[in-house]
Design a protein around this motif. Structure first.
Motif, PDB file in Angstrom:
ATOM      1  N   ARG A 169     -19.677  13.791  24.251  1.00 48.96           N
ATOM      2  CA  ARG A 169     -18.886  14.778  24.997  1.00 48.96           C
ATOM      3  C   ARG A 169     -17.899  14.006  25.883  1.00 48.96           C
ATOM      4  NH1 ARG A 169     -20.303  19.697  29.061  1.00 48.96           N
ATOM      5  NH2 ARG A 169     -18.954  21.127  27.961  1.00 48.96           N
ATOM      6  N   PHE A 170     -16.639  14.433  25.889  1.00 49.17           N
ATOM      7  CA  PHE A 170     -15.616  13.761  26.704  1.00 49.17           C
ATOM      8  C   PHE A 170     -15.028  14.764  27.694  1.00 49.17           C
ATOM      9  CE2 PHE A 170     -15.816  11.389  22.743  1.00 49.17           C
ATOM     10  CZ  PHE A 170     -15.913  10.089  23.220  1.00 49.17           C
ATOM     11  N   PHE A 171     -14.749  14.272  28.899  1.00 52.23           N
ATOM     12  CA  PHE A 171     -14.213  15.129  29.962  1.00 52.23           C
ATOM     13  C   PHE A 171     -12.785  14.693  30.318  1.00 52.23           C
ATOM     14  CE2 PHE A 171     -18.832  14.888  30.671  1.00 52.23           C
ATOM     15  CZ  PHE A 171     -19.142  16.232  30.521  1.00 52.23           C
ATOM     16  N   PHE A 172     -11.911  15.684  30.503  1.00 50.93           N
ATOM     17  CA  PHE A 172     -10.506  15.408  30.835  1.00 50.93           C
ATOM     18  C   PHE A 172     -10.111  16.195  32.071  1.00 50.93           C
ATOM     19  CE2 PHE A 172     -11.260  15.307  26.330  1.00 50.93           C
ATOM     20  CZ  PHE A 172     -10.676  14.122  25.913  1.00 50.93           C
ATOM     21  N   ARG A 173      -9.314  15.524  32.910  1.00 49.64           N
ATOM     22  CA  ARG A 173      -8.716  16.247  34.029  1.00 49.64           C
ATOM     23  C   ARG A 173      -7.237  15.900  34.071  1.00 49.64           C
ATOM     24  NH1 ARG A 173     -10.319  16.110  40.294  1.00 49.64           N
ATOM     25  NH2 ARG A 173      -8.751  14.504  40.227  1.00 49.64           N
ATOM     26  N   GLU A 174      -6.405  16.927  34.133  1.00 43.85           N
ATOM     27  CA  GLU A 174      -4.946  16.737  34.069  1.00 43.85           C
ATOM     28  C   GLU A 174      -4.584  15.817  32.911  1.00 43.85           C
ATOM     29  OE1 GLU A 174      -4.146  15.458  38.026  1.00 43.85           O
ATOM     30  OE2 GLU A 174      -4.482  17.454  38.853  1.00 43.85           O
TER      31      GLU A 174
ATOM     32  N   LYS B 216      -6.082  13.470  31.564  1.00 38.84           N
ATOM     33  CA  LYS B 216      -6.627  12.105  31.566  1.00 38.84           C
ATOM     34  C   LYS B 216      -8.103  12.131  31.211  1.00 38.84           C
ATOM     35  CE  LYS B 216      -3.858   9.825  35.070  1.00 38.84           C
ATOM     36  NZ  LYS B 216      -3.926   9.400  36.456  1.00 38.84           N
ATOM     37  N   LEU B 217      -8.557  11.115  30.473  1.00 40.15           N
ATOM     38  CA  LEU B 217      -9.983  10.988  30.189  1.00 40.15           C
ATOM     39  C   LEU B 217     -10.675  10.523  31.473  1.00 40.15           C
ATOM     40  CD1 LEU B 217     -12.315  10.790  28.084  1.00 40.15           C
ATOM     41  CD2 LEU B 217     -11.675   8.394  27.804  1.00 40.15           C
ATOM     42  N   VAL B 218     -11.615  11.308  31.980  1.00 36.72           N
ATOM     43  CA  VAL B 218     -12.264  10.939  33.257  1.00 36.72           C
ATOM     44  C   VAL B 218     -13.760  10.659  33.104  1.00 36.72           C
ATOM     45  CG1 VAL B 218     -10.638  12.033  34.854  1.00 36.72           C
ATOM     46  CG2 VAL B 218     -12.492  13.407  33.861  1.00 36.72           C
ATOM     47  N   GLY B 219     -14.350  11.071  31.967  1.00 38.40           N
ATOM     48  CA  GLY B 219     -15.788  10.826  31.823  1.00 38.40           C
ATOM     49  C   GLY B 219     -16.259  11.109  30.415  1.00 38.40           C
ATOM     50  N   ALA B 220     -17.502  10.697  30.130  1.00 36.28           N
ATOM     51  CA  ALA B 220     -18.068  10.915  28.795  1.00 36.28           C
ATOM     52  C   ALA B 220     -19.582  10.828  28.879  1.00 36.28           C
ATOM     53  CB  ALA B 220     -17.547   9.848  27.829  1.00 36.28           C
ATOM     54  N   VAL B 221     -20.231  11.443  27.885  1.00 33.97           N
ATOM     55  CA  VAL B 221     -21.683  11.282  27.764  1.00 33.97           C
ATOM     56  C   VAL B 221     -22.019  11.119  26.288  1.00 33.97           C
ATOM     57  CG1 VAL B 221     -22.061  13.789  27.803  1.00 33.97           C
ATOM     58  CG2 VAL B 221     -23.948  12.264  28.323  1.00 33.97           C
ATOM     59  N   PHE B 222     -22.897  10.147  26.003  1.00 34.77           N
ATOM     60  CA  PHE B 222     -23.356   9.903  24.631  1.00 34.77           C
ATOM     61  C   PHE B 222     -24.857  10.131  24.594  1.00 34.77           C
ATOM     62  CE2 PHE B 222     -20.138   6.304  23.334  1.00 34.77           C
ATOM     63  CZ  PHE B 222     -19.086   7.143  23.633  1.00 34.77           C
TER      64      PHE B 222
ATOM     65  N   GLY C  62      -6.639   5.186  32.248  1.00 35.53           N
ATOM     66  CA  GLY C  62      -5.988   6.396  32.782  1.00 35.53           C
ATOM     67  C   GLY C  62      -4.865   6.944  31.920  1.00 35.53           C
ATOM     68  N   ALA C  63      -4.875   6.645  30.595  1.00 36.71           N
ATOM     69  CA  ALA C  63      -3.806   7.160  29.711  1.00 36.71           C
ATOM     70  C   ALA C  63      -3.962   8.673  29.515  1.00 36.71           C
ATOM     71  CB  ALA C  63      -3.881   6.454  28.363  1.00 36.71           C
ATOM     72  N   ALA C  64      -2.872   9.315  29.079  1.00 39.94           N
ATOM     73  CA  ALA C  64      -2.919  10.773  28.871  1.00 39.94           C
ATOM     74  C   ALA C  64      -3.407  11.099  27.454  1.00 39.94           C
ATOM     75  CB  ALA C  64      -1.531  11.350  29.090  1.00 39.94           C
ATOM     76  N   TYR C  65      -4.191  12.162  27.326  1.00 40.31           N
ATOM     77  CA  TYR C  65      -4.660  12.680  26.025  1.00 40.31           C
ATOM     78  C   TYR C  65      -4.235  14.134  25.990  1.00 40.31           C
ATOM     79  CZ  TYR C  65      -7.510   8.494  25.665  1.00 40.31           C
ATOM     80  OH  TYR C  65      -7.922   7.193  25.589  1.00 40.31           O
ATOM     81  N   ARG C  66      -3.024  14.361  25.428  1.00 38.84           N
ATOM     82  CA  ARG C  66      -2.470  15.711  25.533  1.00 38.84           C
ATOM     83  C   ARG C  66      -2.824  16.588  24.339  1.00 38.84           C
ATOM     84  NH1 ARG C  66       1.543  12.803  28.173  1.00 38.84           N
ATOM     85  NH2 ARG C  66       1.653  13.435  30.365  1.00 38.84           N
ATOM     86  N   THR C  67      -2.827  15.994  23.128  1.00 40.07           N
ATOM     87  CA  THR C  67      -3.017  16.821  21.935  1.00 40.07           C
ATOM     88  C   THR C  67      -4.480  16.824  21.510  1.00 40.07           C
ATOM     89  OG1 THR C  67      -2.697  14.983  20.432  1.00 40.07           O
ATOM     90  CG2 THR C  67      -0.703  16.164  21.126  1.00 40.07           C
TER      91      THR C  67
END
Ligand code: FAD
Length: 412
Positions: A366-371, A373-379, A396-401
């Protein structure tokens, strides 16, 4: 360069944050005075290892990390079984339940949190109802587990899980009651929760969701089981509570130190009162990577906080800049969480996927994004790729699509 300042540092709490801070202060300053205060009877021990002590795979001596001789050799005065009652930041004095007041030049609050108890009929004054936080808790739980066939655990926290697995590994049949629809509801989604349920069920644990303790059934002065909020009865002579922590900062109530859930600090771990710092579980620190304040209950975070706090208490200026990770076993597999993984902010978006992994296990990510940006994950399952993901969070790169975001499932 080593300094000789003659300053007096007082540290409340001798966990990994407080003890690391004391050690670093001594490394950099040969003549300062260092006072380390704890209400517990022990020098530093490894709280993370308490789980393996409960499981029965680690002896007690392997849990201890420091002894009294170490404190003597470092000239760190360790006050054990001593409780800080209050602090006066104007006069720069810490008050104790016994012994005289202690003046300081700089103060570190590293007092962690204490587990919440439950308020239900039958709990007050009944033995064999435990939280799982200290070495003494662990010894008592093991003692009771050795004479118990069945136990009940309750809560959706890591602590509830650790109790459940530890007791089960000791051969006790565990019924795990959880108010919510799945475990770690701020981290996993329903699918991740279902996978955890499957794993624990495979190891003989009975999980009941939407259920809490309404009443403890007491017979002959000991628990015999509980009645759940559904009205159902569950049998068990040992009850484990994992219903959250309250962070320990009530002793600051007469000070102007800003507090909310924790003790609020900037990225240098200093509070709004100059010379007063906070570190570890109790700190609600400013995380520059996230751009927000947060609290965090992980070992690595507390250790790094202790190191950074020591630098800044001694007059340095280093920001705490880290992507924390928390890794723990789930019976024969693992859960690894990185960055922001306890999500309460509605602006955080998540994507998740479960796929077949090795040894007929399922890998859930599971991946978490804020604005964007990738801010967290859980495996859950294979931890492969965790280091790369930590780097991506840091970058801090952007993940828009959608496809940019879904490419993260392939990171190994
Ligand atoms: C069973 C268990 C398993 C865990 N497993 C993991 C894991 O797998 N991975 C992971 O990353 N983290 C894990 N953690 C969490 C991790 O152990 C903590 O985040 C870390 O130990 C916090 O360290 P700390 O120094 O901030 O606080 P603590 O270790 O809590 O130390 C604070 C100390 O201050 C004392 N204190 C509080 N108030 C006062 C007062 N007024 N006067 C005097 N003393 C006071 C407390 O009693 C305590 O001794 C686990 C924790 C537990 C309990």
């Amino acid at each position: 360069m080593t300094a000789h300042t003659g300053k007096r540092y007082v540290i409340i709490g001798n966990g990994i944050a407080g003890t690391t801070c004391a050690q670093e202060l001594r490394k950099n300053d040969l003549s300062c005075e260092i006072w380390l205060i704890t209400n517990e009877p022990y020098p530093l021990y490894n709280r993370v290892s308490l789980k393996r002590l409960l499981d029965g795979v680690l002896p007690e001596q392997k849990v201890m990390m420091r002894d009294l001789a170490w404190h003597e050799s470092q000239r760190i005065t360790l006050l054990r079984e001593t409780y800080v009652t209050h602090v006066n930041t104007h006069e720069k004095v810490v008050y104790l339940d016994h012994g005289g007041p202690l003046a300081y030049d700089a103060l570190l609050v590293a007092s962690g949190g204490w587990p919440n108890r439950l308020d239900a009929p039958g709990i007050e004054g009944t033995p064999h109802i435990y939280t799982f936080m200290t070495l003494d808790d662990t010894k008592r739980i093991i003692g009771r587990a050795l004479e118990s066939k069945a136990a009940i655990t309750t809560g959706g926290s890591y602590m509830a899980y650790d109790l459940t697995e530890g007791l089960s590994k000791r051969g006790v049949h565990v019924t795990w009651l959880m108010r919510g629809p799945f475990w770690l509801r701020r981290t996993l989604d329903a699918e991740g929760g279902r996978l955890v349920d499957e794993i624990v069920a495979r190891h003989g644990v009975s999980v009941e969701h939407g259920e809490e303790i309404r009443e403890v059934i007491v017979r002959d002065g000991a628990p015999r089981g509980v009645i759940g909020t559904s009205g159902r009865e569950y049998e068990g002579g040992l009850i484990g509570l994992g219903v959250g922590l309250t962070l320990n900062h009530a002793f600051l109530r007469e000070t102007p130190v800003a507090r909310d859930k924790g003790v609020i600090t900037d990225e240098y771990l200093e509070t709004n009162v100059p010379g007063v710092f906070a570190a570890g579980d109790v700190a609600e620190f400013y995380d520059p990577i996230l751009g927000a304040h947060r609290t965090l209950g992980t070992w690595d975070n507390a250790l790094s906080h202790g190191r950074v706090a020591a630098i800044n208490m001694a007059g340095g200026r280093e920001a705490y800049l880290d992507v924390p990770t928390r890794s723990s076993p789930i019976f024969d597999t693992n859960i690894v969480a990185m960055g922001l993984f306890e999500v309460t902010d509605p602006a955080v978006e998540a994507i998740q996927r479960a796929a077949p992994g090795e040894r007929s296990m399922t890998d859930y990510r599971r991946f978490f994004f804020r604005e964007n940006k990738l801010v967290g994950a859980v495996f859950l399952g294979s931890p492969k790729g965790r280091k790369k993901v930590v780097e991506l969070i840091r970058a801090g790169a952007a993940y828009r699509t959608v496809s940019e975001r879904e490419s993260l499932f392939e990171v190994r």
